[in-house]
Every structure is written in C-alpha cells, then in structure tokens.
Design a protein around this motif. Structure first.
Motif, short mmCIF file in Angstrom:
data_model
loop_
_atom_site.label_atom_id
_atom_site.label_comp_id
_atom_site.label_asym_id
_atom_site.label_seq_id
_atom_site.Cartn_x
_atom_site.Cartn_y
_atom_site.Cartn_z
N ALA A 86 45.19 41.45 43.81
CA ALA A 86 45.01 40.33 43.62
C ALA A 86 45.57 38.60 43.09
CB ALA A 86 44.65 40.63 41.50
N ALA A 141 45.30 36.52 32.07
CA ALA A 141 43.91 37.40 32.79
C ALA A 141 43.79 38.39 32.74
CB ALA A 141 44.12 36.08 34.08
N ALA A 171 37.76 39.18 34.45
CA ALA A 171 37.17 39.65 35.58
C ALA A 171 36.35 40.84 35.05
CB ALA A 171 38.76 39.50 36.38
N SER A 187 37.78 39.46 41.43
CA SER A 187 37.20 38.25 39.93
C SER A 187 38.53 38.41 39.52
CB SER A 187 36.66 39.49 39.20
OG SER A 187 36.36 38.51 38.55
N LEU A 188 39.60 39.13 39.24
CA LEU A 188 41.15 39.31 38.68
C LEU A 188 41.60 37.49 39.62
CD1 LEU A 188 42.56 39.64 36.90
CD2 LEU A 188 44.30 41.36 38.09
N GLU A 238 40.83 35.48 40.85
CA GLU A 238 40.38 34.11 40.14
C GLU A 238 40.15 33.80 39.01
OE1 GLU A 238 35.33 32.11 39.75
OE2 GLU A 238 35.49 34.39 40.82
N ALA A 239 40.18 34.97 38.70
CA ALA A 239 40.75 34.64 36.29
C ALA A 239 42.00 34.54 36.65
CB ALA A 239 40.66 35.79 36.30
#
Length: 352
Positions: free
Chosen positions: A206, A292, A313, A320-321, A323-324
């Motif tokens: 991530a 996050a 996420a 997704s992580l 992005e968080a």
C-alpha cells in the motif's frame, strides 16, 4: 483481602499489557496481587518492564512444556489464591484443567481473539476447556456471541469488557518528549511484532502504491524483528526492495516507548489481517493521530469514523488501504471519544 495471581506470558504484546493494566485497577487494600511470569519463545522484551514497582513476581523459568505445567500447578498449590487470571489462550488452556484440583479458586480468563483465528484443534480446546472458567472476558459483542453460539458457553459466564487505555502510562511517556522524526516528510507509522497477522506485507504494498503519487512520505514500523519474527521481517524487507521503497521504509525494532513516534506521526496505519480489539489503534486516536485501517474486525468500523478520525479500507485490499492512507493525511489532529470498560466494571468481575 483476596489473593489474585495473574499468569502472564513474558512478552509485551497487547494481551499481556492489558492484563497488567487490569491488575493495576484492583485496589491494594482489597487485593493481594502477584504475577506469575511464564516464558514465551525467545522474545527478548520482558513484560516485567511494565509491572508496578515492587510487584511480587513468581518466575516459572525456561523449562520443557511438561515441567512448565507442573510448575504452574505447584504455584497455585503453594499460593492458594482466591482468583487466578489469564489473558491469552496459550496459558488459559493450561491452567483451566487445574480447576478440578482447586474448586475454591475462581478462574477468570480473557479471550484475546475471535474463534475464526484459531485452528480446529484450538477451537476444540476452547469448546472443552473454556466452560471450566468461572468468568470469561470478551472484548466485543461479536466475540461473546461466538463463544456462546459456537463454543456453547453459558452467556452468563461471558462478560463484555472493551479494552481500557492506560492513559496514565501514555501521558507519562509523552511528557517532555520531542519529535523523533528528523525529516520534514509526512510520516506513516505502524506498530507490532513482525508476524503474518500484522499484515506488514500489505502495508509495504500500500505504501508503494501511495509513494507513486506522494514523494514526500515515509513509513516507520515499530516492533520486534528478531527471533521468531526474523523470517517475516526479512520477507517484508525483500518486498520493500522489490517495490523500490526500501530507503523510505524504516524498521525501528521494539520500542519500550513507542508513543512519541505515534504522537508525531501524520497517520497511524493498521494493516492487520485480524485483531481482537487493537490497543495500538485506540492509543493512536487517544494521542490525536488520524488512522488508516483495514476493516479486519467489526469493532474497527465502530471506532474509526470516516473523515472524522481516519479512514477505513477493505480487508486485505492494498489499493483501498493506500487510498485510506492518502485521505488520512488531510485530516490533521483528531479527537477520540472511545472510553472502554470502566475501572468499576473490571473490579466487579473480581469481587463477585
């Protein structure tokens, strides 16, 4: 005065530190507290550093498993405690059979993880042995429901007590401390021993995704990298090299005082595949650091308010992580409303 023996693994994981915190909630004029320290693998960091000053310690010593169980039995035999407490499965499954020999002793255990994280054999042990406990602490509603529905344990035995935060220790450890980060970058921090559960492989992936968009960021991981954790540490570092972020991933090893790193970080990241109730997430929010986090257990979704104190996420989804993590950078300092179970609730468990 009631005599209470806390059986604790000689490690500094969340379950061990919570056990010590619970012990400190018991008033000295009502309880005579002793700590039975049981060796844990080859971990070098000792829970004894967290025990109250002058606390009575009984060390089992490094011996073979059979002899270890005999020594634990002998401690109960000689001490004749009113209450025995354990906070981890690896000890609970060993001391609960002793209840047949000590019917006047109250056995209190704490369930540190969800049943889904245990092997079939371990689930069978829980099914057979946990019903021997007088009281069981479940950290969340979902954890209690599992014990009742799947392990067929009486609902009356299981008490939901969410983890408290040791604010006294945290406040003491951040008093008069300076920013430990030397650069002006935005700093992500994670904390935990290097093991599969903590998902640091996902975290590195991530971070590498995020690094493509933000050059002024780095990642700091606090936690043991030696002994049984060395193999996972080396695997994660190899991944960091492959993703070309090795220079920006800083593994600082075990820190007896991780709180300055969390307090001054731009974001704390929880990348775990599973947790019970992640103490370090609670501590990060208490320190005002946005988070996050993977939705690894349901309670995380009740603690993290999207856009308020962090972002969530999808489980085990590195995009997704990332992005968080990116979104969390825009929040700034946060406030946590998490309280945890009260001191009185924990005391009642030992008094009743």
């Amino acid at each position: 005065m009631k005599k209470v023996l806390f059986f604790i693994q000689d490690s500094v994981g969340g379950a061990e530190r919570i056990a010590v915190l619970i012990s400190k909630m018991l008033p000295s004029h009502l309880f005579d507290v002793g700590y039975v320290i049981v060796p844990y693998s080859d971990v070098k960091n000792s829970i004894e550093d967290f025990l109250p000053e002058g606390a009575r310690r009984i060390n089992i010593g490094k011996v073979r498993p059979i002899k270890k169980m005999f020594r634990m039995f002998r401690v109960i035999w000689h001490e004749k405690p009113d209450i025995v407490f354990s906070s981890v499965f690896q000890l609970s499954n060993k001391i609960l059979p002793y209840r047949f020999f000590f019917p006047r002793t109250k056995f209190v255990i704490r369930c540190e993880n969800y049943l889904s994280t245990y092997s079939k054999l371990q689930k069978l042990e829980i099914f057979i042995l946990y019903r021997l406990a007088n009281k069981i602490i479940a950290q969340t509603q979902e954890m209690r429901d599992e014990l009742v529905d799947q392990s067929k344990i009486s609902r009356d035995k299981v008490k939901i007590l969410e983890n408290p935060i040791d604010k006294v220790v945290i406040n003491k450890k951040i008093q008069d401390v300076s920013n430990p980060y030397s650069s002006s970058k935005k700093h992500f921090v994670a904390s935990g021993r290097f093991c599969f559960q903590k998902g640091f492989d996902y975290l590195v992936q991530a971070f590498a995704n995020l690094k493509k968009k933000h050059r002024d960021v780095d990642l700091h991981i606090l936690g043991a990298t030696d002994g049984e954790y060395k193999e996972e540490f080396e695997r994660v570092m190899q991944m960091a090299a492959e993703y070309d972020v090795l220079e920006d991933v800083h593994c600082l090893g075990y820190k007896s005082n991780p709180y300055p790193y969390i307090k001054y970080a731009s974001c704390f990241v929880l990348s775990s595949r599973w947790e019970g109730l992640p103490n370090v997430l609670l501590e990060s929010l208490y320190l005002g650091t946005p988070v996050a986090a993977f939705k690894c257990v349901p309670i995380v979704e009740r603690i993290v308010e999207s856009g308020v104190n962090g972002f969530l996420a999808l489980p085990e989804n590195t995009n997704s992580l990332a992005e968080a993590m990116e979104k969390a950078l825009s929040i700034g300092r946060v406030h946590s409303s998490y309280a945890g179970a009260s001191v009185e609730s924990f005391q009642k468990l030992f008094v009743d």
